[in-house]
Scaffold this motif. Structure first.
Motif, PDB file in Angstrom:
ATOM      1  N   GLN A 191     -56.016  34.655  26.892  1.00  0.00           N
ATOM      2  CA  GLN A 191     -55.499  35.998  26.676  1.00  0.00           C
ATOM      3  C   GLN A 191     -54.006  36.003  26.964  1.00  0.00           C
ATOM      4  N   GLY A 192     -53.236  36.131  25.880  1.00  0.00           N
ATOM      5  CA  GLY A 192     -51.793  36.182  26.000  1.00  0.00           C
ATOM      6  C   GLY A 192     -51.323  37.583  26.355  1.00  0.00           C
ATOM      7  N   PRO A 193     -50.052  37.711  26.734  1.00  0.00           N
ATOM      8  CA  PRO A 193     -49.497  39.018  27.111  1.00  0.00           C
ATOM      9  C   PRO A 193     -49.660  40.031  25.987  1.00  0.00           C
ATOM     10  N   GLY A 194     -50.313  41.142  26.283  1.00  0.00           N
ATOM     11  CA  GLY A 194     -50.489  42.199  25.309  1.00  0.00           C
ATOM     12  C   GLY A 194     -51.440  41.885  24.176  1.00  0.00           C
ATOM     13  N   LYS A 195     -52.227  40.823  24.351  1.00  0.00           N
ATOM     14  CA  LYS A 195     -53.141  40.406  23.275  1.00  0.00           C
ATOM     15  C   LYS A 195     -54.592  40.502  23.716  1.00  0.00           C
ATOM     16  N   GLU A 196     -55.474  40.466  22.731  1.00  0.00           N
ATOM     17  CA  GLU A 196     -56.896  40.399  23.013  1.00  0.00           C
ATOM     18  C   GLU A 196     -57.271  38.988  23.466  1.00  0.00           C
ATOM     19  N   ARG A 197     -58.354  38.898  24.225  1.00  0.00           N
ATOM     20  CA  ARG A 197     -58.854  37.578  24.604  1.00  0.00           C
ATOM     21  C   ARG A 197     -59.407  36.902  23.357  1.00  0.00           C
ATOM     22  N   GLU A 198     -59.014  35.656  23.140  1.00  0.00           N
ATOM     23  CA  GLU A 198     -59.425  34.952  21.922  1.00  0.00           C
ATOM     24  C   GLU A 198     -60.067  33.612  22.245  1.00  0.00           C
ATOM     25  N   GLN A 233     -58.003  19.506  27.430  1.00  0.00           N
ATOM     26  CA  GLN A 233     -56.757  18.754  27.332  1.00  0.00           C
ATOM     27  C   GLN A 233     -55.894  19.411  26.278  1.00  0.00           C
ATOM     28  N   MET A 234     -54.708  19.831  26.673  1.00  0.00           N
ATOM     29  CA  MET A 234     -53.814  20.554  25.767  1.00  0.00           C
ATOM     30  C   MET A 234     -52.543  19.741  25.567  1.00  0.00           C
ATOM     31  N   ASN A 235     -52.307  19.316  24.355  1.00  0.00           N
ATOM     32  CA  ASN A 235     -51.123  18.533  24.005  1.00  0.00           C
ATOM     33  C   ASN A 235     -50.251  19.308  23.024  1.00  0.00           C
ATOM     34  N   SER A 236     -49.025  18.868  22.883  1.00  0.00           N
ATOM     35  CA  SER A 236     -48.071  19.495  21.940  1.00  0.00           C
ATOM     36  C   SER A 236     -48.036  21.005  22.126  1.00  0.00           C
ATOM     37  N   LEU A 237     -47.905  21.424  23.351  1.00  0.00           N
ATOM     38  CA  LEU A 237     -47.963  22.849  23.666  1.00  0.00           C
ATOM     39  C   LEU A 237     -46.785  23.607  23.077  1.00  0.00           C
ATOM     40  N   LYS A 238     -47.063  24.846  22.691  1.00  0.00           N
ATOM     41  CA  LYS A 238     -46.078  25.731  22.082  1.00  0.00           C
ATOM     42  C   LYS A 238     -45.952  27.004  22.917  1.00  0.00           C
ATOM     43  N   PRO A 239     -44.838  27.697  22.800  1.00  0.00           N
ATOM     44  CA  PRO A 239     -44.701  28.962  23.552  1.00  0.00           C
ATOM     45  C   PRO A 239     -45.834  29.943  23.264  1.00  0.00           C
ATOM     46  N   GLU A 240     -46.350  29.939  22.050  1.00  0.00           N
ATOM     47  CA  GLU A 240     -47.442  30.858  21.717  1.00  0.00           C
ATOM     48  C   GLU A 240     -48.771  30.493  22.369  1.00  0.00           C
ATOM     49  N   ASP A 241     -48.823  29.341  23.029  1.00  0.00           N
ATOM     50  CA  ASP A 241     -50.015  28.979  23.805  1.00  0.00           C
ATOM     51  C   ASP A 241     -49.997  29.625  25.190  1.00  0.00           C
ATOM     52  N   THR A 242     -48.898  30.275  25.541  1.00  0.00           N
ATOM     53  CA  THR A 242     -48.801  30.942  26.837  1.00  0.00           C
ATOM     54  C   THR A 242     -49.868  32.013  26.956  1.00  0.00           C
ATOM     55  N   ALA A 243     -50.681  31.908  28.018  1.00  0.00           N
ATOM     56  CA  ALA A 243     -51.803  32.824  28.189  1.00  0.00           C
ATOM     57  C   ALA A 243     -52.502  32.512  29.506  1.00  0.00           C
ATOM     58  N   GLN A 268     -62.199  33.192  36.707  1.00  0.00           N
ATOM     59  CA  GLN A 268     -61.114  34.125  36.992  1.00  0.00           C
ATOM     60  C   GLN A 268     -59.874  33.845  36.156  1.00  0.00           C
ATOM     61  N   GLY A 269     -59.796  32.668  35.584  1.00  0.00           N
ATOM     62  CA  GLY A 269     -58.672  32.337  34.724  1.00  0.00           C
ATOM     63  C   GLY A 269     -57.585  31.556  35.437  1.00  0.00           C
ATOM     64  N   THR A 270     -56.818  30.814  34.639  1.00  0.00           N
ATOM     65  CA  THR A 270     -55.667  30.072  35.148  1.00  0.00           C
ATOM     66  C   THR A 270     -54.509  30.267  34.177  1.00  0.00           C
ATOM     67  N   GLN A 271     -53.328  30.499  34.716  1.00  0.00           N
ATOM     68  CA  GLN A 271     -52.165  30.827  33.895  1.00  0.00           C
ATOM     69  C   GLN A 271     -51.523  29.565  33.333  1.00  0.00           C
ATOM     70  N   VAL A 272     -51.253  29.591  32.048  1.00  0.00           N
ATOM     71  CA  VAL A 272     -50.490  28.536  31.381  1.00  0.00           C
ATOM     72  C   VAL A 272     -49.257  29.190  30.766  1.00  0.00           C
ATOM     73  N   THR A 273     -48.103  28.666  31.122  1.00  0.00           N
ATOM     74  CA  THR A 273     -46.852  29.176  30.580  1.00  0.00           C
ATOM     75  C   THR A 273     -46.086  28.033  29.936  1.00  0.00           C
ATOM     76  N   VAL A 274     -45.733  28.215  28.660  1.00  0.00           N
ATOM     77  CA  VAL A 274     -44.998  27.196  27.918  1.00  0.00           C
ATOM     78  C   VAL A 274     -43.605  27.740  27.639  1.00  0.00           C
ATOM     79  N   SER A 275     -42.619  27.069  28.184  1.00  0.00           N
ATOM     80  CA  SER A 275     -41.241  27.520  28.006  1.00  0.00           C
ATOM     81  C   SER A 275     -40.627  26.880  26.765  1.00  0.00           C
ATOM     82  N   SER A 276     -39.751  27.644  26.115  1.00  0.00           N
ATOM     83  CA  SER A 276     -39.114  27.140  24.889  1.00  0.00           C
ATOM     84  C   SER A 276     -37.818  26.402  25.208  1.00  0.00           C
TER      85      SER A 276
END
Length: 121
Positions: A39-46, A81-91, A113-121
């Motif tokens: 679930q990204g900022p302001g988005k539905e859980r996908e 396992q998450m590779n080639s991460l993009k800013p849009e993967d932030t959630a 409970q979830g874990t935060q992933v933040t991908v910086s550009s």
């Protein structure tokens, strides 16, 4: 009762990698189907990915070829396992248990409970 606990999130640069873990305290883990959502900022859980009790996998188009879901029944843990991460993967990334093999949030019965992933550009 099933208790799920995610770990492994953090801050990573574009193109980097992370591995998320989800420890499942349930006694029926080896027969459970498991999924990852985000679930990204302001988005539905996908839906992101799922793995059946027998190891069959399925991915959202947005992560196909970059993310890999796996499980270790001896450790009652599912991984992402998450590779080639993009800013849009932030959630916030959540793992969940389902008796079905669906991609809808309503298909899943128990959630972590979830874990935060933040991908910086």
């Amino acid at each position: 009762q099933v208790h799920l606990e995610e770990s492994g999130g953090g801050l990573v640069q574009t193109g980097g990698s992370l591995r998320l873990s989800c420890a499942d305290s349930g006694r029926t883990f080896s027969s459970d189907n498991m999924g990852w959502f985000r679930q990204g900022p302001g988005k539905e859980r996908e839906f992101v990915a799922r793995i059946s009790w027998s190891g069959g996998t399925y991915y959202a188009d947005s992560v196909k070829g970059r993310f890999t879901i796996s499980r270790d029944n001896a450790k009652t843990t599912v991984y992402l396992q998450m590779n080639s991460l993009k800013p849009e993967d932030t959630a916030v990334y959540y793992c969940a248990v389902t008796r079905k093999l669906g991609t809808n949030r309503s298909d899943y019965d128990y959630w972590g409970q979830g874990t935060q992933v933040t991908v910086s550009s």
